[in-house]
Write a protein that holds these residues in place. Structure first.
Motif, short mmCIF file in Angstrom:
data_model
loop_
_atom_site.label_atom_id
_atom_site.label_comp_id
_atom_site.label_asym_id
_atom_site.label_seq_id
_atom_site.Cartn_x
_atom_site.Cartn_y
_atom_site.Cartn_z
N SER A 433 0.85 -1.19 0.00
CA SER A 433 0.00 0.00 0.00
C SER A 433 0.88 1.24 0.00
N TYR A 434 0.34 2.32 -0.49
CA TYR A 434 1.03 3.60 -0.52
C TYR A 434 0.19 4.61 0.27
N PRO A 435 0.16 4.46 1.61
CA PRO A 435 -0.76 5.30 2.40
C PRO A 435 -0.43 6.78 2.37
N GLU A 436 0.83 7.12 2.14
CA GLU A 436 1.24 8.53 2.14
C GLU A 436 1.35 9.09 0.73
N ASN A 437 0.90 8.30 -0.25
CA ASN A 437 1.10 8.71 -1.63
C ASN A 437 -0.18 8.58 -2.45
N SER A 438 -0.25 9.39 -3.50
CA SER A 438 -1.14 9.12 -4.61
C SER A 438 -0.27 8.56 -5.73
N THR A 439 -0.83 7.66 -6.52
CA THR A 439 -0.01 6.95 -7.50
C THR A 439 -0.53 7.17 -8.91
N VAL A 440 0.39 7.17 -9.86
CA VAL A 440 0.08 7.25 -11.29
C VAL A 440 0.83 6.12 -11.98
N ARG A 441 0.09 5.26 -12.65
CA ARG A 441 0.70 4.16 -13.39
C ARG A 441 1.12 4.61 -14.78
N ILE A 442 2.07 3.88 -15.31
CA ILE A 442 2.58 4.19 -16.64
C ILE A 442 1.45 4.19 -17.67
N SER A 443 0.52 3.27 -17.54
CA SER A 443 -0.56 3.16 -18.52
C SER A 443 -1.44 4.39 -18.56
N GLU A 444 -1.33 5.26 -17.56
CA GLU A 444 -2.15 6.47 -17.52
C GLU A 444 -1.48 7.66 -18.20
N LEU A 445 -0.23 7.51 -18.60
CA LEU A 445 0.46 8.60 -19.30
C LEU A 445 -0.09 8.74 -20.73
N THR A 446 0.20 9.88 -21.34
CA THR A 446 -0.26 10.15 -22.70
C THR A 446 0.93 10.41 -23.62
N ASN A 447 1.04 9.60 -24.65
CA ASN A 447 2.10 9.77 -25.63
C ASN A 447 1.80 10.97 -26.54
N ILE A 448 2.80 11.83 -26.74
CA ILE A 448 2.66 12.94 -27.68
C ILE A 448 3.74 12.87 -28.76
N ASP A 449 4.45 11.74 -28.80
CA ASP A 449 5.51 11.54 -29.79
C ASP A 449 4.87 10.95 -31.04
N LEU A 450 4.23 11.79 -31.82
CA LEU A 450 3.41 11.32 -32.92
C LEU A 450 4.23 10.68 -34.04
N VAL A 451 5.47 11.11 -34.20
CA VAL A 451 6.31 10.53 -35.25
C VAL A 451 6.60 9.06 -34.96
N GLN A 452 6.79 8.72 -33.69
CA GLN A 452 7.11 7.34 -33.33
C GLN A 452 5.86 6.50 -33.05
N ALA A 453 4.72 7.13 -32.85
CA ALA A 453 3.51 6.40 -32.48
C ALA A 453 3.11 5.41 -33.57
N GLN A 454 2.51 4.30 -33.14
CA GLN A 454 2.02 3.28 -34.05
C GLN A 454 0.49 3.31 -34.08
N ASN A 455 -0.08 2.88 -35.19
CA ASN A 455 -1.52 2.76 -35.30
C ASN A 455 -1.94 1.43 -34.69
N ILE A 456 -2.47 1.47 -33.47
CA ILE A 456 -2.81 0.23 -32.77
C ILE A 456 -4.32 0.09 -32.57
N THR A 457 -5.10 0.93 -33.21
CA THR A 457 -6.55 0.83 -33.08
C THR A 457 -7.07 -0.31 -33.95
N GLY A 458 -8.28 -0.72 -33.66
CA GLY A 458 -8.89 -1.80 -34.42
C GLY A 458 -8.75 -3.13 -33.72
N VAL A 459 -9.24 -4.16 -34.38
CA VAL A 459 -9.21 -5.51 -33.82
C VAL A 459 -7.84 -6.12 -34.07
N PRO A 460 -7.16 -6.60 -33.02
CA PRO A 460 -5.83 -7.18 -33.22
C PRO A 460 -5.88 -8.42 -34.11
#
Length: 708
Positions: A433-460
């Motif tokens: 537990s992190y009783p003295e902290n609020s936490t942010v997971r990596i999955s909650e970050l937002t990528n703004i590196d559009l040149v490197q971004a991949q098109n991952i939408t749609g059905v895999p």
């Protein structure tokens, strides 16, 4: 491709002013990057076995200046063997621009060991032969042999280079690899004034004796593997948690990073560890503005400590506190950013922290807006660096220009580095537990590196579940993917792929009654196939419930988007599959962070997606060095053989029997009876397969054995 440069002999002292040897800011390729202007950047790496705190260190640490003598390796302040490039720790930094051609001439001056160098984070698009994964993309460079790595700097960002054989990187064979872009094309470049080579922060776990000796002895005696210490840019001393080493923690000099008041600096932080030892980073009285993770930019996050009355949950955005009554929350969008005001009932403190697991990197901006002085940069070890009296920590110094050289006045204890407030990338959240902290997971970050971004939408096109856990055998506990320990092939899969037959490898979980298993212990060269141009969804599932460790999983050859991450009570593979197939896993498909190493939560899962665009054989493994060495790995085959780039002319090949036996000899000491028996059976089979070779072929094998 196999290039010798015998004129590069190993002197006792290297010329620091020679950028080809020293690298970093002294190299001509460290420059302001300009669109359309590329250079060829050559570095000479001589690899040797050396000694920390040798005679070259003079009277260090009694005379602190002696610790900086040319070719003095002060790491840890304890006399011990080390493995080094150009007789320095860290090795030469490679600081280049996107599109540069990098040439690294490697001379292996070891007496008995082979080596490879991996360029951690570089995709090696169309050039997989330079990736540096032993027996996956190349043969190890034999003792007293040389090899030339030549590749395009095709991935911008903060990367690492390190050895990929045994524990050589854990004992000193590593260094910075930074690929910059022209400022106009660099996301977040408006948020800092300086991006300097000397602000690379390379944090490495460090043992007071050779890692292989300590880890192998501990494994074979079934002892718990704890951490011991940290070095920052090769500096810092050691505590003595074991009662048998010299304590040098308070006497050895620490790394100092200099800043000018009022300026903003981009710091590039990298980390790796042999045991399970993630670290928490903070800087006294300064905020950390996170602008990138691994090698891709993210919507900036200023990680600050805010009392719970300030907000009801984690704040995923750039934040500043202007007064005790209001702070400005900048909502992610294209500049100018939308601005909102929130009331505060109390003044937030200036505390911040980020957690790095092995193989991860973060780029942070530090604003020098405090009183001129010196401030601790703190790193606090977690997991097995904080158990049974072991409290691993290390500090560097953030020093303002015109401040005196005295260390900061604040205490530098383990407890002082335990930060309240908002924590980015928490580990062990399924059990801690992190009783003295609020936490942010990596999955909650937002990528703004559009040149490197991949098109991952749609059905895999492909949904694959990669699951793992620790399994117990008579010889010890093994972290296994698919209940199987990875065993290296006897020749590189990529370069000698025409020699590969279906009986030489497995795929995923193997039946317990197969030839790959003995007394319940299964080991094979595990290969998963992914067709070219497929959209792959990989669900990484940690089935352990008794440990607090998050495994940092690293993929060679491509980046991936992290679209989901969560823990589960009473986790099972079937439960995760059912949840995913029924649409019960919320997935971030717009702007998910782009990484090459992800810390998968224990008793939980991480979901990643990527496009298969880079044909080749690519290693996927836990980046905790001891886990990788124990075989927590699998190989991804991208595309078919005919779709892979041709093997370069005269590229070195491995005689199967010689290399298999050499590799087995190095690995058996840690694998114990289970893997050792299976490995010996494999070697004997390969020897039998060679008996039909020509006299010339057998002569080549014997010659290779003598050279190894």
């Amino acid at each position: 491709m196999n290039v010798r440069f015998n004129n590069l002999s190993f002197p006792q002292v290297f010329a620091v002013e020679d950028g080809v040897i020293a690298g970093g800011g002294s190299h001509a390729c460290y420059r302001d990057c300009v669109e359309g202007v590329a250079m060829t950047c050559t570095y000479n790496f001589t690899i040797t076995a050396s000694t920390a705190m040798s005679y070259l260190c003079g009277d260090c640490p009694n005379n602190v200046s002696a610790c900086s003598n040319p070719s003095c390796i002060a790491a840890g302040g304890i006399v011990r063997p080390v493995t080094v490039v150009n007789n320095r720790i860290p090795g030469p930094g490679i600081q280049v621009c996107l599109g540069d051609t990098v040439i690294v001439n490697v001379q292996n001056s070891f007496g008995v060991r082979g080596i490879t160098i991996h360029w951690h984070g570089l995709k090696m698009t169309g050039n997989p032969y330079m990736d540096g994964a032993p027996y996956i993309t190349q043969c190890p460079i034999g003792p007293h042999n040389s090899f030339q790595y030549k590749f395009l700097a095709d991935t911008p960002g903060t990367l690492i280079w390190h050895s990929h054989v045994g524990y050589e990187e854990a004992d000193g064979m590593f260094g910075a690899l930074v690929v910059r872009r022209p400022l106009p094309s660099e996301p977040n470049s408006d948020l800092y004034d300086h991006d300097l080579a000397e602000h690379s922060v390379i944090v490495w776990h460090w043992y007071p004796e050779p890692s292989a000796t300590l880890i192998n002895n501990g494994f074979n005696s079934k002892a718990t593997l704890y951490g011991a210490g940290l070095i920052i840019n090769g500096k810092g001393g050691m505590e003595d948690f074991y009662g048998r080493y010299q304590r040098t923690f308070d006497t050895m000099p620490r790394e100092v990073f200099t800043v000018a008041q009022g300026k903003r600096y981009r710091f590039r932080v990298v980390y790796n560890s042999a045991p399970d030892c993630p670290v928490q980073m903070s800087i006294d009285d300064h905020r950390l503005l996170v602008v990138a993770t691994d090698s891709a930019a993210v919507e900036p996050i200023e990680v600050v400590s805010l009392p719970s009355v300030c907000f009801s949950g984690p704040i995923i955005s750039r934040m500043t506190c202007q007064t005790c009554r209001a702070y400005q929350l900048y909502v992610p969008s294209t500049p100018p950013r939308k601005q909102l005001t929130h009331s505060l009932l109390s003044c937030p403190s200036l505390v911040d922290s980020i957690i790095l697991n092995a193989g991860e990197r973060y780029d942070i901006v530090v604003t020098a807006n405090q009183t001129v002085g010196s401030y601790w940069i703190r790193f606090r070890g977690l997991a097995f660096c904080n158990k049974n009296g072991v409290e691993v920590h290390q500090e560097a110094i953030l020093r303002y220009e015109d401040a005196d050289e005295a260390p900061p006045t604040a205490n530098n204890t383990y407890q002082e580095a335990d930060r309240e407030g908002l924590v980015l990338n928490p580990v062990g959240v399924g059990h801690i537990s992190y009783p003295e902290n609020s936490t942010v997971r990596i999955s909650e970050l937002t990528n703004i590196d559009l040149v490197q971004a991949q098109n991952i939408t749609g059905v895999p096109d492909n949904v694959t579940y990669v699951w793992y856990k620790f399994n117990t055998f008579p010889s010890g506990n093994y972290p296994q993917l698919f209940n199987t320990t990875f065993s290296y092939p006897s020749f590189p899969l990529l370069t000698q792929r025409d020699s590969l037959t279906s009986d030489m490898y497995c795929s995923g979980e193997v039946p317990s009654d197969s030839g790959y298993c003995s007394d319940g212990f299964c080991s094979c060269t595990n290969i998963l196939n992914f067709p070219l141009d497929n959209l792959v969804e990989l669900v990484l599932v940690d089935l352990d419930s008794f440990t607090h460790m998050d495994h940092p999983m690293h993929l060679h050859g491509t980046q991936f988007h992290v679209i989901a991450m969560e823990t589960m009570e009473n986790i099972t593979l079937d439960a995760v599959k059912q949840l995913n197939e029924q649409g019960g896993i919320p997935k971030k498909l717009t702007g998910p962070p782009l990484k090459d190493t992800v810390s998968v939560p224990v008793s939980g899962y991480a979901v990643i997606r990527f496009r298969v665009t880079n044909p080749g054989y690519w290693f996927f493994h836990c980046h905790i060095s001891s886990h990788a060495e124990l075989g927590m790995a699998v190989v991804f085959k991208f595309g078919e053989h005919q779709e892979m780039s041709p093997t370069p002319r005269n590229f070195p090949t491995c005689p199967a029997s010689a290399d298999a036996e050499c590799w087995l000899a190095e690995r058996t000491s840690i694998m114990g009876n289970d893997e050792g028996r299976r490995g010996r059976e494999n070697v004997e089979q390969k020897k039998n397969n060679l008996r039909g070779r020509s006299t010339r072929g057998r002569r080549e094998v014997r010659k290779s054995l003598r050279s190894l």
